[in-house]
Enzyme design. Structure first.
Site, PDB file in Angstrom:
ATOM      1  N   ARG A  25     -68.143  -0.711 -24.712  1.00 57.74           N
ATOM      2  CA  ARG A  25     -67.054  -0.823 -23.749  1.00 57.74           C
ATOM      3  C   ARG A  25     -66.475  -2.238 -23.731  1.00 57.74           C
ATOM      4  NH1 ARG A  25     -68.702   3.702 -22.990  1.00 57.74           N
ATOM      5  NH2 ARG A  25     -70.079   4.642 -21.445  1.00 57.74           N
ATOM      6  N   HIS A  81     -62.600  -3.177 -24.118  1.00 59.67           N
ATOM      7  CA  HIS A  81     -61.878  -3.940 -23.103  1.00 59.67           C
ATOM      8  C   HIS A  81     -61.327  -5.244 -23.683  1.00 59.67           C
ATOM      9  CE1 HIS A  81     -63.208  -1.953 -19.098  1.00 59.67           C
ATOM     10  NE2 HIS A  81     -63.295  -1.073 -20.091  1.00 59.67           N
ATOM     11  N   VAL A 102     -56.845  -6.117 -24.285  1.00 60.74           N
ATOM     12  CA  VAL A 102     -56.244  -7.245 -23.566  1.00 60.74           C
ATOM     13  C   VAL A 102     -56.167  -8.433 -24.521  1.00 60.74           C
ATOM     14  CG1 VAL A 102     -56.414  -8.788 -21.579  1.00 60.74           C
ATOM     15  CG2 VAL A 102     -57.233  -6.425 -21.387  1.00 60.74           C
ATOM     16  N   ASP A 119     -59.908 -10.628 -29.685  1.00 58.00           N
ATOM     17  CA  ASP A 119     -60.024 -12.073 -29.890  1.00 58.00           C
ATOM     18  C   ASP A 119     -61.171 -12.714 -29.133  1.00 58.00           C
ATOM     19  OD1 ASP A 119     -59.087 -11.845 -27.303  1.00 58.00           O
ATOM     20  OD2 ASP A 119     -57.503 -13.359 -27.528  1.00 58.00           O
ATOM     21  N   SER A 163     -61.655 -12.800 -26.008  1.00 64.26           N
ATOM     22  CA  SER A 163     -61.259 -13.421 -24.737  1.00 64.26           C
ATOM     23  C   SER A 163     -62.024 -12.845 -23.544  1.00 64.26           C
ATOM     24  CB  SER A 163     -59.755 -13.275 -24.519  1.00 64.26           C
ATOM     25  OG  SER A 163     -59.337 -11.932 -24.661  1.00 64.26           O
ATOM     26  N   ASN A 165     -63.438  -5.151 -15.350  1.00 61.73           N
ATOM     27  CA  ASN A 165     -64.453  -5.784 -16.203  1.00 61.73           C
ATOM     28  C   ASN A 165     -65.685  -6.267 -15.453  1.00 61.73           C
ATOM     29  OD1 ASN A 165     -62.771  -5.445 -18.452  1.00 61.73           O
ATOM     30  ND2 ASN A 165     -61.770  -7.417 -18.141  1.00 61.73           N
ATOM     31  N   PRO A 219     -56.767   1.086 -19.626  1.00 63.51           N
ATOM     32  CA  PRO A 219     -56.782   2.471 -19.151  1.00 63.51           C
ATOM     33  C   PRO A 219     -57.645   2.598 -17.896  1.00 63.51           C
ATOM     34  CG  PRO A 219     -57.029   2.395 -21.528  1.00 63.51           C
ATOM     35  CD  PRO A 219     -57.136   0.967 -21.041  1.00 63.51           C
ATOM     36  N   HIS A 267     -67.564   7.840 -24.413  1.00 63.34           N
ATOM     37  CA  HIS A 267     -68.243   8.051 -23.133  1.00 63.34           C
ATOM     38  C   HIS A 267     -69.435   8.987 -23.277  1.00 63.34           C
ATOM     39  CE1 HIS A 267     -64.508   6.810 -20.536  1.00 63.34           C
ATOM     40  NE2 HIS A 267     -65.146   5.788 -21.063  1.00 63.34           N
ATOM     41  N   THR A 268     -69.725   9.411 -24.496  1.00 66.48           N
ATOM     42  CA  THR A 268     -70.943  10.192 -24.736  1.00 66.48           C
ATOM     43  C   THR A 268     -72.191   9.380 -24.418  1.00 66.48           C
ATOM     44  OG1 THR A 268     -72.200  11.413 -26.404  1.00 66.48           O
ATOM     45  CG2 THR A 268     -70.973   9.533 -27.182  1.00 66.48           C
ATOM     46  N   ASP A 283     -71.940  11.475 -19.693  1.00 66.63           N
ATOM     47  CA  ASP A 283     -72.154  12.686 -20.492  1.00 66.63           C
ATOM     48  C   ASP A 283     -73.426  13.336 -19.953  1.00 66.63           C
ATOM     49  OD1 ASP A 283     -72.303  14.675 -22.372  1.00 66.63           O
ATOM     50  OD2 ASP A 283     -72.633  13.354 -24.092  1.00 66.63           O
ATOM     51  N   ASP A 338     -73.297  11.809 -29.401  1.00 67.64           N
ATOM     52  CA  ASP A 338     -73.044  13.124 -29.996  1.00 67.64           C
ATOM     53  C   ASP A 338     -71.759  13.690 -29.419  1.00 67.64           C
ATOM     54  OD1 ASP A 338     -73.735  14.002 -27.414  1.00 67.64           O
ATOM     55  OD2 ASP A 338     -75.820  14.377 -27.995  1.00 67.64           O
TER      56      ASP A 338
END
Length: 329
Positions: A67, A71, A75, A79, A81, A96, A163, A193-194, A245, A253
């Site tokens: 994640r 993220h 943004v 890089d 950041s 965050n 998002p 998101h599994t 999940d 999976d």
């Protein structure tokens, strides 16, 4: 499990190289697979062993690093950041605040600075660590194009375009398209998101205060509602974490898509991928539903990760190679 996972990286690389390699060459924007082969030959193995050590101590670092990479890329581009400390940096933005795994990146960077001072960027460490985390969780590996340099700008205000958990599919599509990612990339990457969890504070409204018309989100399966409510009671601990999940939070999976089909998606934005006709077909294809041309989730996730990891990269003489990942030089 660790022996299987360790061997899996090298085996899967050769399998996926032809599927992902062409895209790597097209999308590289100055990055390339094996960028550190001469300047720091052990770069990827150092990151891999560091991620493995932390994973064996706490498997939750895997979804955390995945994640964090996402993220970071959404943004200011990929890089590094997201790694910068300080008031008003990306790290302090609301989306965050609950990210985890920074210590893994810092550990890898410390080792790399001893082996190859001033050579390997924090942005590349994060991209490699995300890949290695997925492999350790039982998912695919892929050849990571490297050569990113680190950015010098990190502003919490820039994180507003990430998002969100209540975004409609149309809004999700717009945000992904703005980064050069199509609808299939959207569904494949959300499939990440599994693995991992989310705090109850982000899903309780779906069961107790959905909108002015209905109390419960109608997309939640009635057969799942009582279980969902027991996981996140109305007046329970809002910081309690639940699996994204259900039944397979630590295993990479395609069961995540099966849960969407069954009305057992945890985030509203995830469940919308099934309720919206424009994305439902892709979910069905990832599930291999008869009558549709199937998509192999592991291969398509790897392909989309390569595309995502090249969003807005800084290469050449732009940016810098940070001495420590949490601070600009």
């Amino acid at each position: 499990m660790e022996v299987h996972s360790l061997n899996k990286i090298s085996v899967i690389f050769s399998f996926l190289f032809f599927a992902v390699g062409a895209a790597t060459l097209v999308l590289g924007q100055g990055t390339r697979v094996g960028f550190y082969a001469a300047s720091c030959p052990r770069a990827e193995s150092i990151v891999q062993s560091t991620v493995r050590t932390h994973f064996l101590s706490d498997p939750k670092v895997a979804p955390g690093l995945l994640r964090m990479h996402f993220h970071d890329c959404f943004v200011q581009g990929c890089d590094g950041s997201i790694l910068i400390d300080g008031a008003g940096t990306e790290k302090t933005a609301p989306p965050n605040l609950l990210l985890r795994g920074y210590e893994v990146i810092d550990d890898a960077k410390s080792q790399l600075e001893q082996a190859c001072p001033g050579v390997v960027s924090c942005a590349d460490i994060l991209a490699l660590a995300a890949r290695d985390s997925v492999v350790l969780a039982g998912g695919p590996g892929w050849p990571v194009p490297t050569g990113r340099r680190d950015g010098r700008v990190s502003l919490a205000s820039d994180a507003t375009n990430l998002p969100g958990f209540r975004d409609s599919v149309d809004v999700q599509k717009q945000k992904f398209a703005a980064k050069g990612l199509d609808t299939q990339d959207l569904v494949a990457l959300v499939g990440g998101h599994t693995i991992g969890t989310v705090a109850c504070q982000f899903v309780q409204y779906r069961m107790y205060n959905f909108n002015s018309s209905v109390t419960v989100d109608p997309s939640i399966s009635p057969s799942f509602l009582s279980q969902f409510q027991s996981l996140c009671p109305a007046n329970g601990d809002a910081s309690k974490r639940v699996a994204l999940d259900t039944g397979s939070e630590n295993r990479f999976d395609n069961s995540f898509f099966g849960n969407l089909q069954s009305g057992r998606g945890i985030l509203e934005s995830d469940q919308m991928l099934w309720t919206d006709p424009s994305t439902r077909t892709l979910v069905q294809r990832f599930l291999g539903i008869r009558g549709l041309l199937g998509l192999t989730f592991s291969a398509e996730f790897a392909r989309s990760m390569v595309k995502m990891s090249n969003i807005g990269v800084i290469t050449g003489t732009d940016g810098e190679i940070r001495r420590v990942c949490s601070a600009i030089n």
